[in-house]
Scaffold this active site. Structure first.
Site, PDB file in Angstrom:
ATOM      1  N   ASP A  28       0.740  -1.368  -0.008  1.00  0.00           N
ATOM      2  CA  ASP A  28       0.162   0.105   0.058  1.00  0.00           C
ATOM      3  C   ASP A  28       0.887   1.041  -0.085  1.00  0.00           C
ATOM      4  OD1 ASP A  28      -1.759  -2.201   0.468  1.00  0.00           O
ATOM      5  OD2 ASP A  28      -2.651  -1.202   2.363  1.00  0.00           O
ATOM      6  N   TRP A  52       5.636 -10.846   1.895  1.00  0.00           N
ATOM      7  CA  TRP A  52       4.918  -9.918   3.103  1.00  0.00           C
ATOM      8  C   TRP A  52       5.569 -10.266   4.232  1.00  0.00           C
ATOM      9  CZ3 TRP A  52       2.192  -9.866   7.689  1.00  0.00           C
ATOM     10  CH2 TRP A  52       1.282  -9.098   7.783  1.00  0.00           C
ATOM     11  N   SER A  88      -0.504   0.718   7.504  1.00  0.00           N
ATOM     12  CA  SER A  88      -0.910   1.965   6.728  1.00  0.00           C
ATOM     13  C   SER A  88      -1.571   2.925   7.416  1.00  0.00           C
ATOM     14  CB  SER A  88      -1.641   1.471   5.492  1.00  0.00           C
ATOM     15  OG  SER A  88      -1.112   0.835   4.464  1.00  0.00           O
ATOM     16  N   ARG A 152      -8.121   0.021  11.182  1.00  0.00           N
ATOM     17  CA  ARG A 152      -6.672   0.444  10.722  1.00  0.00           C
ATOM     18  C   ARG A 152      -6.788   1.462   9.567  1.00  0.00           C
ATOM     19  NH1 ARG A 152      -7.511  -5.053   9.777  1.00  0.00           N
ATOM     20  NH2 ARG A 152      -7.914  -5.712   7.487  1.00  0.00           N
ATOM     21  N   ASP A 153      -5.637   1.855   9.252  1.00  0.00           N
ATOM     22  CA  ASP A 153      -5.574   2.804   7.822  1.00  0.00           C
ATOM     23  C   ASP A 153      -6.097   4.276   8.185  1.00  0.00           C
ATOM     24  OD1 ASP A 153      -4.546   0.265   7.076  1.00  0.00           O
ATOM     25  OD2 ASP A 153      -6.350  -0.103   5.753  1.00  0.00           O
ATOM     26  N   TRP A 292      -3.577  -9.343  -4.019  1.00  0.00           N
ATOM     27  CA  TRP A 292      -3.206 -10.235  -3.084  1.00  0.00           C
ATOM     28  C   TRP A 292      -2.842 -11.425  -3.595  1.00  0.00           C
ATOM     29  CZ3 TRP A 292      -0.421  -8.594   0.838  1.00  0.00           C
ATOM     30  CH2 TRP A 292      -1.053  -7.424   1.440  1.00  0.00           C
TER      31      TRP A 292
END
Length: 477
Positions: A28, A52, A88, A152-153, A292
């Site tokens: 990202d 990852w 992120s 998140r993010d 992904w």
């Protein structure tokens, strides 16, 4: 024992003018902003392998959105607040200081990757290169009571005299949503609740990642990556999607009145966008140029993943148009080769395309039921990737040799079909009719392919082919 970054062993698929890392994995885009004369873009990064792993924030900057220099890693996980990853987030500039907001990721230690908890943290920099984590992190310790652990993010923006943070999350009902916090100082945050409220539907996914909220053409746009949307005909065909809602936001009641979800890019390799408003007022977006479920054959060479080209977003009739930023013309290294075609059948428009931009204009005024195919083909004339346009229904169909499922797009009826195509060593980005429809794809060929056009009827086609700079990215040694 100190970890050593993975080594780049082969450059056969290495991109020349797309942001990536000198080695290792990236996904990202994060922290996109303009600060002290530079555009800054960060990205999720694992420097110790091409898979990852514990997420760091990689970092690059540019004066012109074209030529980028890699900078040292900005955020490294391992502190109490981000023990298992710096996930992120976004950036905002206040009083000549750049502030980064990011998610701290934490596993419970039972070897279950789905058993985790998350918090929100802040770091800051006065020079845009060296970053200090806020000493009193986390700034948001845990998810609200009406949320699951998916939290998140953070994307932060200023509206009037207050700062807002939207977080991608999952409600207790198991549905994706966007939740809002507010602050007057970027440190102390108050929970305002779910901006999507009852309008969140089961078919809009179980988790909304990477939310981005901004004003454009007297409307508000919520750009996001929902996970878990079910395939619907020719839509939502990737593992996870990226798209947007257009609507009006009531800041007093924290309610976003919106239309239906629309995919932003129709290709196989586009996810996790982030935007910023640049000094001249344009809204610019980056995406992760992968997905992904992608194989990413470059992993064996010591790297994986890249960002898309920077693209300008424009809103017209509640549809987001996405086109390459005007600065990308600086990539051109020649005056271009012009071609005029007025016949049916197949023509090789450009040979051995690697760092290439192609502009195509097709006159549709004097044809009916025309069908044409634009393709990347190997030296044996076998298709690697093709895009077919059917005039009778305005449909676009993209096929790739290495995957079995095509991708689809629709354009409005028009007198002309225009394409702007950017080909890097292992990527192609196709912008149709000023970005009304966009396809982003990775492809892997051992030799630079040819670019062909094939028409079923005699058609007027004008094109220009430019060679592009294949060394627009400067990596740390």
């Amino acid at each position: 024992m100190l970890k050593k970054p993975v080594k780049l062993t082969d450059e056969r698929y290495r991109l020349g003018y797309h942001v990536s890392a000198s080695q290792g994995w990236i996904n990202d885009p994060n922290g996109f902003c303009y600060f002290n004369g530079y555009y800054h873009i960060f990205f999720q990064h694992h420097p110790y392998s091409s898979e990852w792993g514990p997420m760091h924030w990689g970092h690059a900057r540019s004066k012109d959105l074209v030529h980028w220099e890699e900078l040292p890693i900005a955020l490294t996980p391992g502190d109490i607040e981000d023990k298992d990853g710096c996930f992120s987030g976004s950036a905002i500039v206040k009083d000549d200081v750049m502030y980064l907001f990011y998610t701290g990721h934490h596993y419970y230690g039972d070897n279950d990757p789905d058993h985790f908890w998350q918090n929100q943290n802040m770091a800051y920099s006065k020079d845009g290169i060296h970053f200090t984590k806020y000493e009193n992190n986390p700034i948001i310790e845990k998810e609200p009571e009406d949320n699951t652990h998916h939290f998140r993010d953070p994307k932060v923006w200023l509206y009037e005299d207050k700062y807002y943070m939207i977080l991608g999350s999952q409600g207790k009902d198991g549905l994706g949503r966007g939740i809002i916090y507010t602050s007057s100082d970027l440190i102390n945050w108050d929970y305002e609740g779910d901006m999507s409220k009852a309008s969140s539907l089961a078919d809009e996914g179980f988790m909304w990642e990477c939310p981005d909220f901004f004003h454009l053409d007297r409307k508000e746009v919520l750009l996001l990556s929902p996970q878990g949307m079910e395939e619907s005909g020719k839509n939502y065909l990737n593992l996870f999607q990226t798209g947007y809602f257009v609507g009006q936001h009531d800041y007093l009641t924290n309610t976003f009145h919106r239309e239906e979800f629309t995919e932003l890019d129709r290709g196989h390799d586009f996810y996790a966008t982030q935007t910023t408003e640049v000094p001249d007022g344009r809204r610019i977006v980056f995406g992760w140029m992968a997905m992904w479920e992608s194989d990413m054959p470059e992993k064996v060479d010591g790297w994986a993943g890249a960002l898309t080209l920077p693209r300008e977003l424009r809103l017209k009739d509640n549809h987001l148009y996405m086109s390459p930023v005007k600065e990308l013309e600086k990539l051109r290294t020649d005056q271009g080769q012009d071609h005029h075609i007025n016949k049916k059948g197949e023509v090789i428009l450009a040979e051995s395309v690697s760092s290439t931009e192609i502009l195509i204009e097709v006159d549709l005024r004097n044809t009916e039921n025309q069908e044409m195919t634009f393709a990347l083909k190997d030296k044996e004339n076998e298709s690697i990737l093709s895009l077919t346009y059917s005039q009778n229904n305005q449909e676009l169909i993209l096929n790739r040799e290495d995957v079995s499922d095509p991708r689809f797009g629709m354009i409005q009826e028009a007198e002309e079909l225009s394409l702007r195509v950017f080909i890097d060593k292992s990527s192609v980005e196709i912008f149709i009719n000023e970005g009304e429809v966009v396809f982003t794809e990775r492809f892997y060929a051992e030799e630079a392919p040819n670019f062909t056009i094939e028409t079923t009827k005699q058609t007027e086609v004008e094109s220009t082919v430019y060679k592009l700079n294949h060394s627009a990215i400067t990596y740390l040694s």
